[in-house]
Design a protein around this motif. Sequence first.
Motif, PDB file in Angstrom:
ATOM      1  N   PRO A   1     -32.703   2.994  11.623  1.00 30.54           N
ATOM      2  CA  PRO A   1     -32.581   2.997  13.146  1.00 30.54           C
ATOM      3  C   PRO A   1     -33.619   3.442  14.192  1.00 30.54           C
ATOM      4  O   PRO A   1     -34.589   4.006  13.635  1.00 30.54           O
ATOM      5  N   GLU A   2     -33.166   2.966  15.636  1.00 33.75           N
ATOM      6  CA  GLU A   2     -34.154   3.551  16.402  1.00 33.75           C
ATOM      7  C   GLU A   2     -34.382   5.025  16.326  1.00 33.75           C
ATOM      8  O   GLU A   2     -33.189   5.430  16.238  1.00 33.75           O
ATOM      9  N   ASP A   3     -35.180   5.644  16.674  1.00 37.41           N
ATOM     10  CA  ASP A   3     -35.446   6.970  16.650  1.00 37.41           C
ATOM     11  C   ASP A   3     -35.077   7.600  15.449  1.00 37.41           C
ATOM     12  O   ASP A   3     -34.633   8.898  15.396  1.00 37.41           O
ATOM     13  N   ARG A   4     -35.138   7.019  14.621  1.00 37.08           N
ATOM     14  CA  ARG A   4     -35.170   7.549  12.984  1.00 37.08           C
ATOM     15  C   ARG A   4     -33.998   8.095  12.603  1.00 37.08           C
ATOM     16  O   ARG A   4     -33.547   7.930  11.473  1.00 37.08           O
ATOM     17  N   GLU A   5     -33.251   9.059  13.449  1.00 33.71           N
ATOM     18  CA  GLU A   5     -31.862   9.603  12.984  1.00 33.71           C
ATOM     19  C   GLU A   5     -31.934  10.314  11.490  1.00 33.71           C
ATOM     20  O   GLU A   5     -30.865   9.897  10.766  1.00 33.71           O
ATOM     21  N   VAL A   6     -32.872  11.007  11.434  1.00 32.19           N
ATOM     22  CA  VAL A   6     -32.641  11.831  10.249  1.00 32.19           C
ATOM     23  C   VAL A   6     -31.831  12.936  10.236  1.00 32.19           C
ATOM     24  O   VAL A   6     -31.551  13.185  11.465  1.00 32.19           O
ATOM     25  N   PHE A   7     -31.433  13.480   9.180  1.00 30.46           N
ATOM     26  CA  PHE A   7     -30.423  14.573   9.235  1.00 30.46           C
ATOM     27  C   PHE A   7     -31.434  15.843   9.371  1.00 30.46           C
ATOM     28  O   PHE A   7     -31.826  16.084   8.270  1.00 30.46           O
ATOM     29  N   GLY A   8     -31.439  16.410  10.603  1.00 29.54           N
ATOM     30  CA  GLY A   8     -32.342  17.423  10.549  1.00 29.54           C
ATOM     31  C   GLY A   8     -32.352  18.721   9.912  1.00 29.54           C
ATOM     32  O   GLY A   8     -33.158  19.492   9.654  1.00 29.54           O
ATOM     33  N   GLY A   9     -30.901  19.139   9.733  1.00 28.14           N
ATOM     34  CA  GLY A   9     -30.593  20.268   9.021  1.00 28.14           C
ATOM     35  C   GLY A   9     -30.573  20.266   7.476  1.00 28.14           C
ATOM     36  O   GLY A   9     -30.505  21.206   6.860  1.00 28.14           O
ATOM     37  N   LEU A  10     -30.799  18.967   6.984  1.00 23.65           N
ATOM     38  CA  LEU A  10     -31.090  18.465   5.611  1.00 23.65           C
ATOM     39  C   LEU A  10     -32.285  18.598   5.133  1.00 23.65           C
ATOM     40  O   LEU A  10     -33.076  18.105   6.233  1.00 23.65           O
ATOM     41  N   THR A  11     -32.551  18.647   3.847  1.00 26.03           N
ATOM     42  CA  THR A  11     -33.966  18.670   3.512  1.00 26.03           C
ATOM     43  C   THR A  11     -34.300  17.385   3.299  1.00 26.03           C
ATOM     44  O   THR A  11     -33.598  16.336   3.323  1.00 26.03           O
ATOM     45  N   VAL A  12     -35.558  16.994   3.008  1.00 24.01           N
ATOM     46  CA  VAL A  12     -36.144  15.532   2.811  1.00 24.01           C
ATOM     47  C   VAL A  12     -35.389  15.086   1.625  1.00 24.01           C
ATOM     48  O   VAL A  12     -34.916  13.944   1.709  1.00 24.01           O
ATOM     49  N   ALA A  13     -35.285  15.939   0.652  1.00 23.30           N
ATOM     50  CA  ALA A  13     -34.856  15.651  -0.571  1.00 23.30           C
ATOM     51  C   ALA A  13     -33.294  14.985  -0.334  1.00 23.30           C
ATOM     52  O   ALA A  13     -32.734  14.013  -0.878  1.00 23.30           O
ATOM     53  N   GLU A  14     -32.648  15.846   0.403  1.00 26.52           N
ATOM     54  CA  GLU A  14     -31.125  15.863   0.620  1.00 26.52           C
ATOM     55  C   GLU A  14     -31.184  14.276   1.384  1.00 26.52           C
ATOM     56  O   GLU A  14     -29.995  13.720   1.545  1.00 26.52           O
ATOM     57  N   ASN A  15     -31.775  14.261   2.330  1.00 29.62           N
ATOM     58  CA  ASN A  15     -31.704  12.843   3.208  1.00 29.62           C
ATOM     59  C   ASN A  15     -31.675  11.628   2.246  1.00 29.62           C
ATOM     60  O   ASN A  15     -31.374  10.779   2.416  1.00 29.62           O
ATOM     61  N   LEU A  16     -32.816  11.838   1.399  1.00 31.62           N
ATOM     62  CA  LEU A  16     -32.948  10.707   0.674  1.00 31.62           C
ATOM     63  C   LEU A  16     -31.922  10.506  -0.404  1.00 31.62           C
ATOM     64  O   LEU A  16     -31.341   9.384  -0.842  1.00 31.62           O
ATOM     65  N   ARG A  17     -31.427  11.643  -1.110  1.00 34.37           N
ATOM     66  CA  ARG A  17     -30.271  11.815  -1.999  1.00 34.37           C
ATOM     67  C   ARG A  17     -29.004  11.068  -1.205  1.00 34.37           C
ATOM     68  O   ARG A  17     -28.459  10.410  -1.894  1.00 34.37           O
ATOM     69  N   LEU A  18     -28.753  11.508  -0.121  1.00 38.14           N
ATOM     70  CA  LEU A  18     -27.608  10.944   0.512  1.00 38.14           C
ATOM     71  C   LEU A  18     -27.498   9.283   0.686  1.00 38.14           C
ATOM     72  O   LEU A  18     -26.418   8.926   0.557  1.00 38.14           O
ATOM     73  N   ALA A  19     -28.815   9.055   0.814  1.00 35.36           N
ATOM     74  CA  ALA A  19     -28.962   7.421   1.147  1.00 35.36           C
ATOM     75  C   ALA A  19     -28.825   6.802  -0.154  1.00 35.36           C
ATOM     76  O   ALA A  19     -28.611   5.321  -0.128  1.00 35.36           O
ATOM     77  N   GLU A  20     -29.038   7.400  -1.426  1.00 34.52           N
ATOM     78  CA  GLU A  20     -28.840   6.673  -2.808  1.00 34.52           C
ATOM     79  C   GLU A  20     -27.545   5.958  -2.949  1.00 34.52           C
ATOM     80  O   GLU A  20     -26.626   6.548  -3.348  1.00 34.52           O
ATOM     81  N   ARG A  21     -27.727   4.591  -3.118  1.00 30.02           N
ATOM     82  CA  ARG A  21     -26.288   3.793  -3.451  1.00 30.02           C
ATOM     83  C   ARG A  21     -26.573   3.388  -4.890  1.00 30.02           C
ATOM     84  O   ARG A  21     -25.284   2.983  -5.275  1.00 30.02           O
ATOM     85  N   ASP A  22     -27.442   3.004  -5.155  1.00 24.07           N
ATOM     86  CA  ASP A  22     -27.723   2.326  -6.672  1.00 24.07           C
ATOM     87  C   ASP A  22     -27.513   3.354  -7.531  1.00 24.07           C
ATOM     88  O   ASP A  22     -27.654   4.352  -7.718  1.00 24.07           O
ATOM     89  N   ARG A  23     -27.140   2.865  -9.027  1.00 27.96           N
ATOM     90  CA  ARG A  23     -26.930   3.598 -10.133  1.00 27.96           C
ATOM     91  C   ARG A  23     -28.479   4.012 -10.199  1.00 27.96           C
ATOM     92  O   ARG A  23     -28.560   5.348 -10.775  1.00 27.96           O
ATOM     93  N   SER A  24     -29.407   3.162 -10.331  1.00 23.03           N
ATOM     94  CA  SER A  24     -30.847   3.673 -10.559  1.00 23.03           C
ATOM     95  C   SER A  24     -31.765   3.652  -9.452  1.00 23.03           C
ATOM     96  O   SER A  24     -32.228   2.635  -9.028  1.00 23.03           O
ATOM     97  N   PRO A  25     -31.474   4.590  -8.585  1.00 21.28           N
ATOM     98  CA  PRO A  25     -32.380   4.747  -7.190  1.00 21.28           C
ATOM     99  C   PRO A  25     -33.820   4.679  -7.498  1.00 21.28           C
ATOM    100  O   PRO A  25     -34.253   5.299  -8.374  1.00 21.28           O
ATOM    101  N   ARG A  26     -34.424   3.992  -6.469  1.00 19.37           N
ATOM    102  CA  ARG A  26     -36.058   3.634  -6.790  1.00 19.37           C
ATOM    103  C   ARG A  26     -36.805   4.946  -6.258  1.00 19.37           C
ATOM    104  O   ARG A  26     -37.547   4.611  -5.115  1.00 19.37           O
ATOM    105  N   ARG A  27     -36.625   6.207  -6.773  1.00 15.02           N
ATOM    106  CA  ARG A  27     -37.212   7.360  -6.271  1.00 15.02           C
ATOM    107  C   ARG A  27     -38.775   7.163  -6.510  1.00 15.02           C
ATOM    108  O   ARG A  27     -39.398   7.653  -5.680  1.00 15.02           O
TER     109      ARG A  27
END
Lengths: 242, 291
Positions: free
Chosen positions: A90-116
């Motif tokens: 999204p415009e202006d990134r909209e990261v979850f500021g209170g979550l860690t970097v790892a949590e932001n990425l983990r939240l986004a994982e939809r696939d069974r084998s995410p491409r970490r």
Amino acid sequence: MSESSPAQPILTVRGLTGRIAGQLVVEDVSFDVAATGVTALLGRNGVGKTSTIRSILGLIDRTGEMSLAGTRIDRLPTHRIVQLGVGYVPEDREVFGGLTVAENLRLAERDRSPRRDEVRRLFPDLHDRRDQRAGTLSGGQQQMVSLGRALVNENRLLLVDEPTKGLAPKIVDEVAVALAEAAKTVPILLVEQNLAVIRALAHRAVVLSGGRVVYDGEASDLLDDEAMLRRHLGVHDAGEAA
Amino acid sequence: MDTVVLLLVTGLGLGALYFLVASGLSLIYGLMGVLNFAHGSFLTISAFLGWEVGRRVSDGTWLGLGLSALVGVAVGAIVAAATEFLIIRRLYERHIEQALVTVGLSLASVALFEGIWGTDPIYTERPDWLTETTTVLGARIPNDRFLLIACAVLVLGGIVLFLHRTRYGLIIRAGVENRHMVTALGIDVRRAFTLVFAIGGAAAGLGGVLASVYYGYVSAHLGSVLLIFAFIVTVIGGLGSLTGAAIASVLVAVLQQFANFYLAGTGDFVVVVALAAVLLVRPRGLLGRTT
Ligand SMILES: Nc1ncnc2c1ncn2[C@@H]1O[C@H](COP(=O)(O)OP(=O)(O)O)[C@@H](O)[C@H]1O
Ligand SMILES: [Mg+2]
């Protein structure tokens, strides 16, 4: 409409109209996103580029016909559209500021084998900062989190809204490299103000003006048409932009 | 000295009750933007049903109380989840209507409770230990205070663990920050809505059973009184902040106790003054987020 694109478009948008609190922000917009490469969505500030992307995703009230790889998506709720394989930066990134970097990425994982590993290779900095709260990152690092959230899944389409906005030139290059790499495997609809980035990445371009499509064709033809650029993008010399 | 200790521990016990109600209010508001005026009804129905089951099985014993607590937690969770699923969800994003419908539910349910259980408080039996006192630093502290405090601490710890160790917890924390972005990551955030209602309802349900221990009775108005203070606590703590709710619960209840004792029973008044002061000086509350 786009005779030159070889395959079926990945996304078709027909008569899209979007409203925010009853206010018309996208009016009867129609265009295609090609099945491969980067399609740039351009236009002056406030013309409705972000609203168009948000309408496609169902984040704002919309009417019209939209299909993703042949599947109608105009009646689906946002999460279902995304589950069909849409990555959104999204415009202006909209990261979850209170979550860690790892949590932001983990939240986004939809696939069974995410491409970490993929994300880690593209943005090694994020791995080093995985336990840092995203709200304490620089703008550039937040943009990488936002891109990482989209790239961690296998997508059929990426919707990327002004990924270089407000970033230092060196970071702009990094973002462009990541997008170029992603574009090899997934089509992208890219909103971008930086003409150098568009020149480097975009194959096709759609230009909005007054809420409507005024250009839909090859990106290179548009970038060579100074009158067009001046009129609809407010750019004076395409060569010097960046 | 012993008076101070007594007031302090009593304040902590009352704060524990406020927190059990405020934790759910705060989570629900934080995630969904819903001011849930029906939360007190979740507490009251849980207190009544918990009491009905507990007294039939084993009145005035720990077994009876334990059963009451289990029933209270289950009833609170189920009634709250059903409220979300059947009513709140149909008014998605219409915050005024959502608040109004919970006000209606609250009024209607009190009338219903009065119809079933009468308008007078019903006094309850408790295990003997809870009616006794323990001397701490010279102060004779009623034992029920310790039970309340221990339960609230466990609930707080449980919710924090849940929020930080599970995927749904992650979704809820992210949703409190930016609900739309959560859906834009392909997550059906409505399931999290039902879940926070269930969690909040469970905490309120336990609060209902503990309130009947603390006050020594159940009544159709048990929830209404606690709800007012829980809302004050939630606003002072910062809407949407669980930690804020915990801190503000203790501050408000202790302040209330001290004002009642030293300022001639003006506890409620002082709490409202504190609320006004916080709203003026720091409108987003102690730990509330900006915007
Ligand atoms: N949240 C909002 N509420 C009301 N109007 C909005 C909102 N967001 C955008 N708009 C209006 O919608 C129009 C299009 O905005 P936007 O889609 O953000 O344009 P762009 O991305 O092309 O700069 C603008 O006129 C803007 O003022
Ligand atoms: Mg925009």
